[in-house]
Design a protein around this motif. Structure first.
Motif, PDB file in Angstrom:
ATOM      1  N   LYS A  38      -5.714   5.255  -2.995  1.00 39.49           N
ATOM      2  CA  LYS A  38      -6.094   6.263  -1.774  1.00 39.49           C
ATOM      3  C   LYS A  38      -5.539   7.823  -1.846  1.00 39.49           C
ATOM      4  CE  LYS A  38      -6.036   3.680   2.184  1.00 39.49           C
ATOM      5  NZ  LYS A  38      -5.776   3.106   3.056  1.00 39.49           N
TER       6      LYS A  38
ATOM      7  N   SER B  29       0.963  -1.171  -0.025  1.00 37.31           N
ATOM      8  CA  SER B  29       0.093  -0.011   0.079  1.00 37.31           C
ATOM      9  C   SER B  29       0.932   1.182   0.153  1.00 37.31           C
ATOM     10  CB  SER B  29      -0.817   0.072   1.456  1.00 37.31           C
ATOM     11  OG  SER B  29      -1.760   0.991   1.273  1.00 37.31           O
TER      12      SER B  29
ATOM     13  N   GLU C 147      -4.519  -0.315  -4.329  1.00 35.85           N
ATOM     14  CA  GLU C 147      -5.406   0.691  -3.237  1.00 35.85           C
ATOM     15  C   GLU C 147      -4.766   1.609  -2.706  1.00 35.85           C
ATOM     16  OE1 GLU C 147      -6.595  -2.422  -0.290  1.00 35.85           O
ATOM     17  OE2 GLU C 147      -7.693  -3.726  -1.646  1.00 35.85           O
TER      18      GLU C 147
END
Length: 363
Positions: A209, A168, A205
């Motif tokens: 974000k 991430s 993701e």
């Protein structure tokens, strides 16, 4: 006074035969013929003189190779080759050999290799990717007997040692670079985003974000390969073709983008070649970005902007953890074997090269 040790030469003199005859008879060399009388004479003379055959050295079984097993999901992506390079360098320094299990992302292959472990008797196992969840019981059982280290996605909770990667965080770093340059309409090209390959989804993701924080999540086009891709044995150019084919598809749709991101460098190389064929200039018309900082990222005609997360070092660290656990097993503290769990993580670093710049409209 110490009694003289009787030798085969003494027996030969007393029996009136050659020393080689005595040696062959006493050592039961049955492939050479001697008369019954000669054999009896040598044996009786040896007994009379009190001959004691030398203690034979017990032949040890051939020394067992100090073996480490490495599980890889494929060997077509330089990322895994870099990991193996780090592992092999450290293993060689410590006198270990490697057995590579290329699972090709197949559950059956992974299970087959796991069932081979008792027979192979490795001193440690390194997973260069997240193990399949359905085999975690087997892996945790093995981890109770030998050290197991996983190079995994940080968001996975596993009760084994790990060299962790926050996918991430990689995605967020890639997004921030493009946002800071002024890119608002971008595409992200990835392999299949399946539940089994959660680390891929985490990278996407993280990217989304950062765009969402700027209210631009809807400005990101996600193009992922079909799930069937993971069902086939990967070819050397499989990930390159994902980048190439999906970029061609994106351009045919005439979607307005100023930057295209590949989930990894191999995909980014496919993106670059597809754009070049369609006469787009990089980064003049469209910026391109990859991730992993593989060797080829700096060798392409236009050096690739990418993210370094110290893959070779992770391989070395995984091997180091195995060595520490093996050493700990031979040492006791107050009669107790120490138990420890290691977690190592490197901070990713943006490597800006020649494939990213300000979007055309801002020049």
């Amino acid at each position: 006074m110490k009694k003289k040790k009787i030798t085969s030469t003494d027996i030969a003199k007393a029996a009136g035969v050659s020393q080689s005859t005595v040696s062959m008879i006493l050592n039961k060399k049955y492939n050479v013929s001697f008369s019954k009388e000669t054999v009896e004479k040598v044996e009786k003379t040896a007994a009379r003189l009190g001959y004691q055959p030398p203690k034979r050295k017990v032949r040890k079984e051939s020394r067992k190779e100090k073996l480490l097993v490495v599980f890889c999901s494929n060997l077509t992506n330089p990322y895994y080759v870099m990991l193996l390079q780090g592992i092999e360098t450290r293993a060689k320094e410590a006198g270990f050999g490697l057995f590579i299990c290329n699972t090709q992302r197949s559950l059956k292959m992974e299970e087959r290799y796991l069932r081979m472990m008792p027979e192979l008797s490795p001193l440690g196992i390194i997973y260069t990717c997240n193990p399949s969840r359905c085999y975690m019981d087997m892996i945790e059982d093995l981890a109770g007997k030998i050290p197991i280290v996983v190079v995994n996605n940080q968001n996975e909770q596993m009760s084994v040692d790990a060299v962790e990667l926050d996918n991430s965080k990689l995605g967020r770093l890639m997004a921030r670079h493009l946002l800071e340059l002024g890119h608002r309409d971008v595409a992200y090209i990835a392999p299949p985003l399946t539940i089994r390959q959660k680390q891929r989804s985490k990278r996407v993701e993280g990217f989304l974000k950062e765009f969402d924080r700027q209210g631009l999540k809807d400005h990101v086009i996600i193009k992922a390969a079909d799930e069937a891709y993971d069902m086939n044995v990967a070819n050397i150019d499989s990930e390159y073709k994902i980048g190439y084919d999906l970029t061609k598809e994106l351009l045919a749709e005439q979607r307005e983008v100023t930057a295209i991101v590949g989930l990894n460098d191999m995909i980014a190389f496919g993106i670059l070649d597809a754009l070049q064929e369609e006469k787009y200039k990089v980064p003049g018309d469209i910026s391109v970005m990859g991730c992993d900082n593989t060797l080829f990222a700096r060798m392409h005609k236009v050096s690739l902007t990418t993210v370094e997360h110290f893959v070779v070092f992770k391989g070395r660290d995984a091997c180091d953890i195995i060595m520490k656990k093996i050493a700990a097993g031979t040492m006791k503290y107050s009669g107790i074997e120490p138990v420890s769990t290691y977690h190592v993580e490197y901070e990713p670093k943006l490597i800006v090269r020649g494939t990213t710049s300000y979007p055309k409209k801002l020049n």
